[in-house]
Motif scaffolding. Structure first.
Motif, PDB file in Angstrom:
ATOM      1  N   ALA A 263     -87.902  -0.842  55.685  1.00 14.97           N
ATOM      2  CA  ALA A 263     -87.895  -1.600  57.194  1.00 14.97           C
ATOM      3  C   ALA A 263     -88.808  -2.847  57.037  1.00 14.97           C
ATOM      4  O   ALA A 263     -88.060  -4.228  57.960  1.00 14.97           O
ATOM      5  N   ASP A 264     -89.902  -2.866  56.606  1.00 14.97           N
ATOM      6  CA  ASP A 264     -90.206  -4.233  55.997  1.00 14.97           C
ATOM      7  C   ASP A 264     -90.183  -5.588  55.309  1.00 14.97           C
ATOM      8  O   ASP A 264     -90.212  -6.671  54.995  1.00 14.97           O
ATOM      9  N   ALA A 265     -89.032  -4.904  54.759  1.00 19.56           N
ATOM     10  CA  ALA A 265     -88.620  -5.997  53.454  1.00 19.56           C
ATOM     11  C   ALA A 265     -88.233  -7.824  54.007  1.00 19.56           C
ATOM     12  O   ALA A 265     -87.588  -7.456  55.695  1.00 19.56           O
ATOM     13  N   LYS A 266     -88.370  -8.677  53.134  1.00 20.67           N
ATOM     14  CA  LYS A 266     -87.733 -10.373  53.444  1.00 20.67           C
ATOM     15  C   LYS A 266     -86.268 -10.009  53.781  1.00 20.67           C
ATOM     16  O   LYS A 266     -86.160 -10.511  54.704  1.00 20.67           O
ATOM     17  N   GLY A 267     -85.531  -9.478  52.963  1.00 25.03           N
ATOM     18  CA  GLY A 267     -84.151  -8.938  53.548  1.00 25.03           C
ATOM     19  C   GLY A 267     -83.754  -8.139  52.801  1.00 25.03           C
ATOM     20  O   GLY A 267     -84.093  -7.234  52.001  1.00 25.03           O
ATOM     21  N   ILE A 268     -82.551  -7.802  53.092  1.00 16.91           N
ATOM     22  CA  ILE A 268     -81.963  -7.016  51.992  1.00 16.91           C
ATOM     23  C   ILE A 268     -80.342  -7.505  51.235  1.00 16.91           C
ATOM     24  O   ILE A 268     -80.054  -7.735  51.949  1.00 16.91           O
ATOM     25  N   ILE A 269     -80.094  -6.629  50.129  1.00 12.72           N
ATOM     26  CA  ILE A 269     -78.970  -6.878  50.292  1.00 12.72           C
ATOM     27  C   ILE A 269     -78.058  -5.332  49.834  1.00 12.72           C
ATOM     28  O   ILE A 269     -78.902  -4.723  49.628  1.00 12.72           O
ATOM     29  N   ILE A 270     -77.185  -5.478  50.726  1.00 11.83           N
ATOM     30  CA  ILE A 270     -75.520  -4.113  50.560  1.00 11.83           C
ATOM     31  C   ILE A 270     -74.811  -4.467  49.451  1.00 11.83           C
ATOM     32  O   ILE A 270     -74.298  -5.552  49.560  1.00 11.83           O
ATOM     33  N   ASP A 271     -75.169  -3.546  48.238  1.00 10.39           N
ATOM     34  CA  ASP A 271     -74.184  -4.177  47.466  1.00 10.39           C
ATOM     35  C   ASP A 271     -73.051  -2.835  47.155  1.00 10.39           C
ATOM     36  O   ASP A 271     -73.058  -1.580  47.025  1.00 10.39           O
ATOM     37  N   VAL A 272     -71.691  -3.292  47.636  1.00 11.59           N
ATOM     38  CA  VAL A 272     -70.570  -2.192  47.476  1.00 11.59           C
ATOM     39  C   VAL A 272     -69.881  -2.931  46.313  1.00 11.59           C
ATOM     40  O   VAL A 272     -68.425  -2.566  46.134  1.00 11.59           O
ATOM     41  N   ARG A 273     -70.589  -3.622  45.345  1.00  9.07           N
ATOM     42  CA  ARG A 273     -69.098  -3.535  44.645  1.00  9.07           C
ATOM     43  C   ARG A 273     -69.140  -2.288  43.051  1.00  9.07           C
ATOM     44  O   ARG A 273     -70.134  -1.601  43.009  1.00  9.07           O
ATOM     45  N   GLY A 274     -67.293  -1.972  43.773  1.00  8.42           N
ATOM     46  CA  GLY A 274     -67.144  -0.900  42.324  1.00  8.42           C
ATOM     47  C   GLY A 274     -67.332   0.315  43.163  1.00  8.42           C
ATOM     48  O   GLY A 274     -66.946   1.917  42.857  1.00  8.42           O
ATOM     49  N   ASN A 275     -67.300   0.319  44.829  1.00  6.26           N
ATOM     50  CA  ASN A 275     -67.137   0.962  45.811  1.00  6.26           C
ATOM     51  C   ASN A 275     -65.909   2.191  45.552  1.00  6.26           C
ATOM     52  O   ASN A 275     -65.183   1.107  45.413  1.00  6.26           O
ATOM     53  N   SER A 276     -65.538   3.270  45.313  1.00 14.12           N
ATOM     54  CA  SER A 276     -64.621   3.767  45.879  1.00 14.12           C
ATOM     55  C   SER A 276     -63.490   4.657  46.383  1.00 14.12           C
ATOM     56  O   SER A 276     -63.115   4.719  46.596  1.00 14.12           O
ATOM     57  N   GLY A 277     -64.724   3.770  47.995  1.00 17.19           N
ATOM     58  CA  GLY A 277     -63.538   4.281  49.033  1.00 17.19           C
ATOM     59  C   GLY A 277     -64.413   5.869  49.597  1.00 17.19           C
ATOM     60  O   GLY A 277     -65.605   6.588  49.209  1.00 17.19           O
ATOM     61  N   GLY A 278     -63.206   6.301  50.186  1.00 14.38           N
ATOM     62  CA  GLY A 278     -63.565   7.657  51.146  1.00 14.38           C
ATOM     63  C   GLY A 278     -63.393   7.953  52.364  1.00 14.38           C
ATOM     64  O   GLY A 278     -62.338   7.589  52.698  1.00 14.38           O
ATOM     65  N   GLY A 279     -64.964   8.133  53.506  1.00 18.43           N
ATOM     66  CA  GLY A 279     -64.145   7.897  54.833  1.00 18.43           C
ATOM     67  C   GLY A 279     -65.474   7.551  55.798  1.00 18.43           C
ATOM     68  O   GLY A 279     -66.539   8.240  54.934  1.00 18.43           O
ATOM     69  N   PHE A 280     -65.198   7.670  56.773  1.00 20.93           N
ATOM     70  CA  PHE A 280     -66.554   6.923  57.760  1.00 20.93           C
ATOM     71  C   PHE A 280     -66.128   7.249  59.038  1.00 20.93           C
ATOM     72  O   PHE A 280     -65.729   6.769  59.155  1.00 20.93           O
ATOM     73  N   ASP A 281     -67.743   7.242  59.891  1.00 26.78           N
ATOM     74  CA  ASP A 281     -67.669   7.608  61.053  1.00 26.78           C
ATOM     75  C   ASP A 281     -67.596   6.447  61.957  1.00 26.78           C
ATOM     76  O   ASP A 281     -68.992   5.417  61.587  1.00 26.78           O
ATOM     77  N   SER A 282     -66.752   5.563  61.987  1.00 26.18           N
ATOM     78  CA  SER A 282     -66.980   3.896  62.488  1.00 26.18           C
ATOM     79  C   SER A 282     -67.964   4.006  64.094  1.00 26.18           C
ATOM     80  O   SER A 282     -68.785   3.028  64.452  1.00 26.18           O
ATOM     81  N   ARG A 283     -68.031   5.073  64.503  1.00 28.39           N
ATOM     82  CA  ARG A 283     -69.236   5.177  65.876  1.00 28.39           C
ATOM     83  C   ARG A 283     -70.502   4.732  65.171  1.00 28.39           C
ATOM     84  O   ARG A 283     -71.102   4.569  65.571  1.00 28.39           O
ATOM     85  N   THR A 284     -70.824   5.331  63.910  1.00 26.20           N
ATOM     86  CA  THR A 284     -72.108   5.089  63.605  1.00 26.20           C
ATOM     87  C   THR A 284     -72.944   5.308  62.663  1.00 26.20           C
ATOM     88  O   THR A 284     -73.933   4.382  62.230  1.00 26.20           O
ATOM     89  N   ALA A 285     -71.678   4.784  61.626  1.00 20.46           N
ATOM     90  CA  ALA A 285     -71.702   4.285  60.233  1.00 20.46           C
ATOM     91  C   ALA A 285     -72.710   2.409  60.023  1.00 20.46           C
ATOM     92  O   ALA A 285     -73.297   2.810  58.609  1.00 20.46           O
TER      93      ALA A 285
END
Length: 351
Positions: A263-285
């Protein structure tokens, strides 16, 4: 002989009902009718022919006459695989029914040398998994395969595999073929000519004995796991790194833990390289990343600082859908290579 049944999984960009047309148990085998039925279902249901420039009439003219009654189950199954592959869709494939899905005649043994395409179009070694290839090192460039330019060998392999396997985009096929590089029959020696970073060239004979995967990340970190759905760490410079390997149940809770710790980081990297998918709840994800001014869940950790998203051609399906939120909401800058292009809804059709 009872009519065989197989299941074709078809991908669609629209929500479609499951279509089930089961033959009567005493029906006779009629390859031409069965094959034409599958062809017609694809013609009626698949929405991406124009988008992909696929001439489905031409596909029918080439494949429909081959569905004759003298084909055995394996030959008919391979023909069905060819038809499904013509959709050029990574979500479309043949599944087991009352008979097994045949094994296509594609070489399956590799050298254990895995490459990525560098910015000059060369095959850059990023992982060596086999002791047989220990003379080849990460950072080498493969210039030739069995005396042929590596690029030509990679293109030929892609054409061979694509006959039976659908790829949603040319760049996904190219990405996967660079990783496969050279597959052969078992124990066949493959001559790889490589160039080291200092320009020195050498040729190494590597037997095709390796069957296994390759790392999804080109560079790895001891705190980041490729076997878990989500892991995170804090990098030098007080930057957070969240690697999202899969998108499925438990994502929200895993993100709560990662964002709470960063929470106190200067920035955050979201890495989805190689992500094989699945499913998620678009209301909360994406509640953890809602920008200021948009409502968020007060009971969940929230990060509103600067963000970057890392993508590549191996990020596919729900991984693409989940990551696209950051672009649609101008929540992060994107770095890397174009994703697979394979987000879709699916239906199962029983032949």
């Amino acid at each position: 002989m009872d009519r065989r049944t197989a299941i074709a999984r078809l991908a669609s960009l629209a929500a479609l009902p499951v279509l089930s047309a089961r033959a009567q148990p005493d029906a006779r085998v009629d390859n031409a009718t069965d094959f034409r039925d599958l062809y017609d279902v694809m013609a009626q249901r698949y929405p991406c022919f124009a988008l992909k420039g696929i001439d489905w009439n031409a596909v029918g003219a080439a494949l429909l006459p081959r569905a004759t009654n003298d084909l055995d189950d394996e030959s008919f199954g391979l023909l069905c695989m060819e038809l499904v592959a013509r959709l050029e869709d990574s979500h479309a494939h043949l599944m087991k029914g009352t008979v097994d899905v045949p094994t296509p005649p594609i070489p399956r043994w590799g050298t254990g040398v895995f490459c990525l395409e560098d910015d000059e179009g060369r095959a850059l070694v990023y992982h060596v998994a086999s002791d047989d290839a220990r003379e080849i090192r990460v950072g080498d460039v493969v210039t030739q395969v069995d005396g042929r330019p590596a690029g030509a060998a990679i293109a030929d392999l892609g054409a061979q595999v694509s006959r039976y396997v659908g790829f949603s985009s040319p760049h996904l096929r190219r990405h996967d073929m660079f990783r496969a590089l050279a597959t052969r029959e078992r124990d066949v020696a493959v001559r790889l000519t490589v160039e080291s970073p200092d320009g020195a060239a050498r040729t190494v004979a590597v037997p095709a004995r390796y069957q296994g995967g390759s790392p999804r990340l080109p560079l790895r970190h001891p705190d980041i796991s490729e076997s878990r759905d989500l892991t995170s760490t804090r990098l030098d410079g007080d930057v957070g790194w969240i690697y999202v390997r899969r998108i499925r149940e438990g994502l929200d809770a895993a993100l709560d833990g990662a964002v709470g710790a960063l929470a106190d980081a200067k920035g955050i990297i979201i890495d989805v390289r190689g992500n094989s998918g699945g499913g998620f709840d678009s209301r909360t994800a994406h509640m953890n990343f809602m920008p200021l001014g948009l409502p968020a869940d007060p009971n969940r950790p929230r990060y509103t600082g600067g963000m970057a998203v890392l993508i590549d051609a191996r990020c596919i399906s729900a991984g693409e859908g989940w990551a696209s939120w950051f672009m649609a909401n101008q929540r992060a800058r994107f770095f890397g290579a174009t994703t697979a292009g394979a987000s879709a809804r699916k239906i199962d059709y029983t032949m």
